[in-house]
Design a protein around this motif. Structure first.
Motif, PDB file in Angstrom:
ATOM      1  N   ARG A  74       0.825  -1.201   0.000  1.00  0.00           N
ATOM      2  CA  ARG A  74       0.000   0.000   0.000  1.00  0.00           C
ATOM      3  C   ARG A  74       0.862   1.255   0.000  1.00  0.00           C
ATOM      4  O   ARG A  74       0.565   2.220  -0.707  1.00  0.00           O
ATOM      5  N   ASN A 121      -3.403   1.245  -3.437  1.00  0.00           N
ATOM      6  CA  ASN A 121      -4.151   2.006  -2.443  1.00  0.00           C
ATOM      7  C   ASN A 121      -5.586   1.547  -2.292  1.00  0.00           C
ATOM      8  O   ASN A 121      -6.301   2.028  -1.429  1.00  0.00           O
ATOM      9  N   PHE A 122      -6.046   0.636  -3.128  1.00  0.00           N
ATOM     10  CA  PHE A 122      -7.461   0.271  -3.139  1.00  0.00           C
ATOM     11  C   PHE A 122      -7.593  -1.226  -2.894  1.00  0.00           C
ATOM     12  O   PHE A 122      -7.012  -2.039  -3.624  1.00  0.00           O
ATOM     13  N   LEU A 123      -8.323  -1.576  -1.853  1.00  0.00           N
ATOM     14  CA  LEU A 123      -8.565  -2.991  -1.553  1.00  0.00           C
ATOM     15  C   LEU A 123      -9.884  -3.371  -2.213  1.00  0.00           C
ATOM     16  O   LEU A 123     -10.954  -2.997  -1.735  1.00  0.00           O
ATOM     17  N   THR A 124      -9.818  -4.090  -3.322  1.00  0.00           N
ATOM     18  CA  THR A 124     -11.063  -4.417  -4.024  1.00  0.00           C
ATOM     19  C   THR A 124     -11.885  -5.418  -3.238  1.00  0.00           C
ATOM     20  O   THR A 124     -13.097  -5.262  -3.103  1.00  0.00           O
ATOM     21  N   ARG A 164      -5.656  -3.240  -5.769  1.00  0.00           N
ATOM     22  CA  ARG A 164      -5.638  -2.444  -6.994  1.00  0.00           C
ATOM     23  C   ARG A 164      -4.913  -1.147  -6.715  1.00  0.00           C
ATOM     24  O   ARG A 164      -5.033  -0.572  -5.632  1.00  0.00           O
ATOM     25  N   LEU A 188      -5.148   2.424  -7.999  1.00  0.00           N
ATOM     26  CA  LEU A 188      -5.998   3.275  -8.832  1.00  0.00           C
ATOM     27  C   LEU A 188      -5.140   4.134  -9.749  1.00  0.00           C
ATOM     28  O   LEU A 188      -5.506   4.404 -10.886  1.00  0.00           O
ATOM     29  N   ALA A 227      -3.309  -1.007 -11.969  1.00  0.00           N
ATOM     30  CA  ALA A 227      -2.777  -2.368 -11.919  1.00  0.00           C
ATOM     31  C   ALA A 227      -3.481  -3.143 -10.822  1.00  0.00           C
ATOM     32  O   ALA A 227      -3.960  -2.575  -9.841  1.00  0.00           O
ATOM     33  N   ASP A 228      -3.580  -4.450 -11.030  1.00  0.00           N
ATOM     34  CA  ASP A 228      -4.213  -5.326 -10.053  1.00  0.00           C
ATOM     35  C   ASP A 228      -3.218  -6.371  -9.574  1.00  0.00           C
ATOM     36  O   ASP A 228      -2.307  -6.740 -10.309  1.00  0.00           O
ATOM     37  N   LEU A 253      -5.253  -0.750   7.724  1.00  0.00           N
ATOM     38  CA  LEU A 253      -4.713  -0.254   6.452  1.00  0.00           C
ATOM     39  C   LEU A 253      -5.816   0.269   5.543  1.00  0.00           C
ATOM     40  O   LEU A 253      -5.686   1.308   4.911  1.00  0.00           O
ATOM     41  N   TRP A 254      -6.920  -0.518   5.453  1.00  0.00           N
ATOM     42  CA  TRP A 254      -8.039  -0.119   4.603  1.00  0.00           C
ATOM     43  C   TRP A 254      -9.319  -0.256   5.434  1.00  0.00           C
ATOM     44  O   TRP A 254      -9.658  -1.358   5.866  1.00  0.00           O
TER      45      TRP A 254
END
Lengths: 427, 207
Positions: free
Chosen positions: B48, B56-59, B80, B82, B86-87, B108-109
Motif C-alpha cells: 500500500r 491504495n485500493f482494496l477491491t 488495486r 488506482l 494495476a491489479d 490499512l483499509w
C-alpha cells in the motif's frame, strides 16, 4: 446546562451555469442556544421501512436530533447464493445472478458470462459484445431511474418518480420482449446469449433513446436548482476522497469524490474503449454530487446505446454465439439430425461445461459500483468457489461514516444516495 | 486482460521480503502471489505504502476452501492501484489443523471491515485486531457453523424442524435492546467471559 454555538455548514458553495448562487441558507449562523443535557435515544429504522430501500435495519443512537452512532444490520435477505453456486453448473448460476442486484439483472448476467469466458479463455463474437453493451446500459438506466425516483420520494418529490417510472416501464417492455421476463432475465450464456433481439426491437430502443433525454432534462429542471433538493443534499453525507479510496468505495460514490475511475474506461471489457462517452466526476463527495454524477451517467448511457444500435445494424447477419461446441448448444435442427451435435447437446446439458483448473476475477462497472465475480475452478463442471464482490455491500459499510454527526433526516437522504440493493448485499 | 505492468510487483516483493514470498502464478491473466501468513500484514502495508507499488485500493477480501480436504484454506486479497491501473491478487494459506487466524487489515483499509466480517461469518477465520468482528450476514446466535465451509451441508447441519424450533424460540425483543448498541462500541473493552456470554446470545439486563 451549557451553552454552545450552532454552526450552520449546510451546503457547499457554488454557482450554477447561469451564475446564480445555489447555496441555500437554512438558518442563522452563530446563534447561541442552550444545550440541555439529555439522554441519548436509541431508534430503530427497518428492516421493514420504505426509506431503507429494502430489508436494511439501522440502529441509530441520537443525541437530540444528532446521530451519535449508526449501526447497519444486514442479512435479512441472505439466500446463500455463493454456496448454491458450488452445487450448480456454470450456466445454471446465471439465474442466481438475476436475483442479486435485481434492479440491474441483465448487467449481472453479463458479468457472469464474462467471468466464465475469462476462465475458459473464450473470445465472444462482435455482435454478442454489442448486445451485451446494450444490456449493460439498459440496466444502468433502469437502476439509476429507481434510485432517482425513490430518492425523490424520500425527500418529498413525487412527480419525477412518476415520470421516471414511466420510462422504466418502457425499458421493461423492451427487456420483456427480448428475454421473456421483466426481472429474472437470465439473458446471457457462456459464449453467447440466451436469445437474439426480436425483429424490429431496435426501433423500440431507438424511440426510447430519443424520448428519454427529454424526460431527464425535465427531471433536471425539477431537481438541480430546487431549493429543497439542494438544501437536503448539498454538503450532506460527505465523504472525502481519501476516505472513499481507503473504504474501497466504487462506482458513483467514488467518482463523486473526484476519483476518475470507471471500469469501462480503465479496465475495458466488451469493447467499451471503442465507444465515445464521458465519465462524470464529482468534486465534493456529498449527496448532491452523487446525484449529478448519476444523472449525467444516464445521459451518457443513452449515448452509448445509440452508438451500439448503429453497430448492431451493421452486424445484422453476423453470428451471435461463438462456434464452440464445448459451451454453446448446437441448433436444435442439427441436434436432431446429426450424431455429433446430439452428443454435444447431451454432454452440455447433462455434464455442463468444464473450465480448466484455475481462477479468474472479473470486475465490471455495474450501476452501483464495481461488481466483481471471482471463480475458482478445479476442472470440474461446478465451481469450487464463486465469490460476488458486491458493490453496494462495500458502499453501505461507509454509511456510518457519512451519517455520524449529521441529523436524523440526513440519514434518510444519505442512505438513499448510497443506492443500495439488499438482494446484492445479503446475497 | 493480460497486464504486463503487474509482474514487476512480484519481483519487487521477492527483493523486499525474500522467503516470505512463497510462490507466484499467472492464472487467466491475473497475477497471484502466495505469501507467508504471519507476514501478510507487513507485506500488505508495504504494497500500500511503497510509492512504486501504490496499491491504495482494496477491491475484495475473501477466502477459498478447496474440495480436496488436504489443501489449506486460502485468504484472498484483491488489490488495486488506482493510479497505476494495476491489479494484484495476494493469497495466504491457513492450515486447517491449526487455529484459523490472520491479522486484520482494517488499520490499512477501512473497507476491509465488513469484508473481513463476512469471511469470519462464512468461513470461521478470525481476524486479529479487527475492531468489530461479529457475524454479519448470519445472526449473532447462529449455531450451525460456517456456511461456506465444505463440511457444511447445503441444507445446514440442523434438521428443518430444529431450525424452525430455534427460529420460533428466539426472542425477537432481544434484537432491540440498548445492550446491543453498547456492545458494538465497547466490545473490545469487555472481558473474555462477557464476550463468551454475548456470543451465546445472553444479553444481560436491559436498562
Amino acid at each position: 446546562m451549557t451553552t454552545r454555538t450552532v454552526e450552520f455548514e449546510l451546503s457547499t458553495p457554488g454557482v450554477d451555469a447561469a451564475g446564480r448562487d445555489i447555496r441555500v441558507p437554512l438558518g442563522v449562523p452563530g446563534r447561541e442556544v442552550e444545550d440541555f443535557p439529555s439522554e441519548h435515544v436509541l431508534i430503530n429504522i427497518g428492516p421493514q421501512h420504505p426509506a431503507t430501500h429494502g430489508v436494511l435495519r439501522l440502529v441509530i443512537e441520537l443525541d437530540g436530533e444528532t446521530v451519535v452512532r449508526c449501526i447497519p444490520h444486514i442479512g435479512y435477505l441472505h439466500s446463500g447464493f455463493e454456496k448454491l453456486a458450488e452445487y450448480r453448473h456454470y450456466n445454471q448460476i446465471i439465474p442466481l445472478t438475476d436475483r442479486t442486484d435485481y434492479l440491474a439483472p441483465m448487467s449481472n448476467n453479463v458479468c457472469l458470462a464474462l467471468a466464465v469466458e475469462k476462465l475458459m479463455d473464450i473470445e465472444i463474437t462482435e455482435r454478442c459484445q454489442v448486445l451485451r453493451v446494450i444490456a449493460c446500459e439498459m440496466s444502468r438506466i433502469i437502476s439509476h431511474i429507481v434510485w432517482l425516483g425513490t430518492t425523490g420520494i424520500d425527500l418529498g418529490a413525487f412527480t419525477p418518480f412518476l415520470w421516471l417510472f414511466h420510462q422504466r416501464e418502457l425499458i421493461y417492455d423492451l427487456q420483456e420482449s427480448w428475454t421473456g421476463a421483466r426481472l429474472t432475465t437470465s439473458l446471457t450464456r457462456v459464449g453467447g446469449m440466451m436469445a437474439d433481439v426480436p425483429d424490429g426491437w431496435e426501433d423500440g430502443l431507438r424511440t426510447f433513446c430519443q424520448g428519454f433525454p427529454k424526460v431527464l432534462q425535465e427531471v433536471d429542471t425539477m431537481f438541480t436548482n430546487n431549493a429543497i433538493w439542494c438544501g437536503r443534499n448539498q454538503g450532506v453525507g460527505v465523504i472525502s476522497q481519501a476516505d472513499a479510496i481507503n473504504g474501497s468505495l466504487s462506482g458513483p460514490l467514488l467518482r463523486s469524490t473526484g476519483v476518475d475511475y470507471d471500469v469501462r474506461k480503465d479496465r475495458p471489457y466488451l469493447g467499451y474503449e471503442t465507444y465515445d462517452f464521458d465519465v462524470p466526476v464529482g468534486e465534493h463527495g456529498d449527496n448532491y454530487d452523487r446525484y449529478l454524477v448519476r444523472l449525467e451517467e444516464m445521459f451518457q448511457s443513452t449515448r452509448i446505446l445509440e452508438q451500439a444500435l448503429d453497430r448492431l445494424a451493421g452486424l445484422r447477419d453476423a453470428p451471435m454465439n461463438v462456434a464452440d461446441a464445448r459451451v454453446i448448444l448446437p441448433p436444435k435442427s442439427r441436434a436432431m439430425s446429426d450424431m455429433e451435435s446430439m452428443i454435444h447437446h447431451f454432454k452440455q446439458v447433462m455434464e455442463g461445461i468444464h473450465p480448466p483448473a484455475g481462477e479468474a476475477y472479473l470486475g465490471i462497472e455495474n450501476p452501483k459500483g464495481e461488481l466483481g465475480y471471482y471463480f475458482v475452478s478445479d476442472g470440474t463442471a461446478k465451481p469450487v468457489r464463486w465469490r460476488i464482490r458486491p458493490p453496494s455491500f462495500v458502499n453501505l459499510s461507509a454509511l456510518p461514516q457519512m451519517c455520524e454527526g449529521a441529523l436524523l433526516s440526513d440519514v434518510i437522504a444519505t442512505n438513499a444516495s448510497v443506492d443500495i440493493v439488499m438482494g446484492e448485499i445479503d446475497r | 486482460m493480460t497486464d504486463p505492468s503487474v509482474s514487476p510487483s512480484v519481483a519487487a516483493l521477492r527483493g523486499q521480503f525474500g522467503a516470505a514470498i512463497l510462490r507466484d502464478r499467472v492464472s487467466c491473466g491475473d497475477t497471484i502471489v502466495w505469501v507467508a501468513a504471519d507476514r501478510a500484514h507487513e507485506i500488505l502495508a508495504w504494497l500500500r505504502d511503497d510509492p512504486g507499488q501504490d496499491f491504495n485500493f482494496l477491491t475484495d477480501v475473501t477466502a477459498v476452501e478447496y474440495r480436496d480436504g488436504e489443501l489449506p484454506l486460502e485468504v484472498v486479497y484483491q488489490l488495486r492501484s488506482l493510479g497505476r491501473r494495476a491489479d494484484l491478487r495476494l493469497k495466504l494459506e491457513l492450515d486447517k489443523a491449526l487455529p484459523l487466524e490472520v491479522e486484520s487489515v482494517c488499520d490499512l483499509w477501512s473497507g476491509a471491515n465488513w469484508l473481513e466480517r463476512e469471511v469470519f461469518d462464512m468461513f470461521g477465520i478470525t481476524f486479529r485486531n479487527h475492531p468489530d468482528l461479529r457475524r454479519i450476514l448470519m445472526w449473532e446466535t447462529y449455531a450451525e457453523g460456517f456456511p461456506l465451509r465444505k463440511d457444511f451441508p447445503l441444507r445446514g447441519h440442523f434438521s428443518r424442524s430444529e431450525q424452525t424450533r430455534q427460529a420460533l424460540a428466539a426472542n425477537p425483543e432481544a434484537h432491540y435492546s440498548l445492550e446491543e448498541l453498547s456492545i458494538a462500541a465497547s466490545y473490545r473493552d469487555l472481558s473474555v467471559e462477557m464476550r463468551a456470554r454475548l456470543a451465546r446470545g445472553e444479553r444481560g439486563e436491559v436498562v
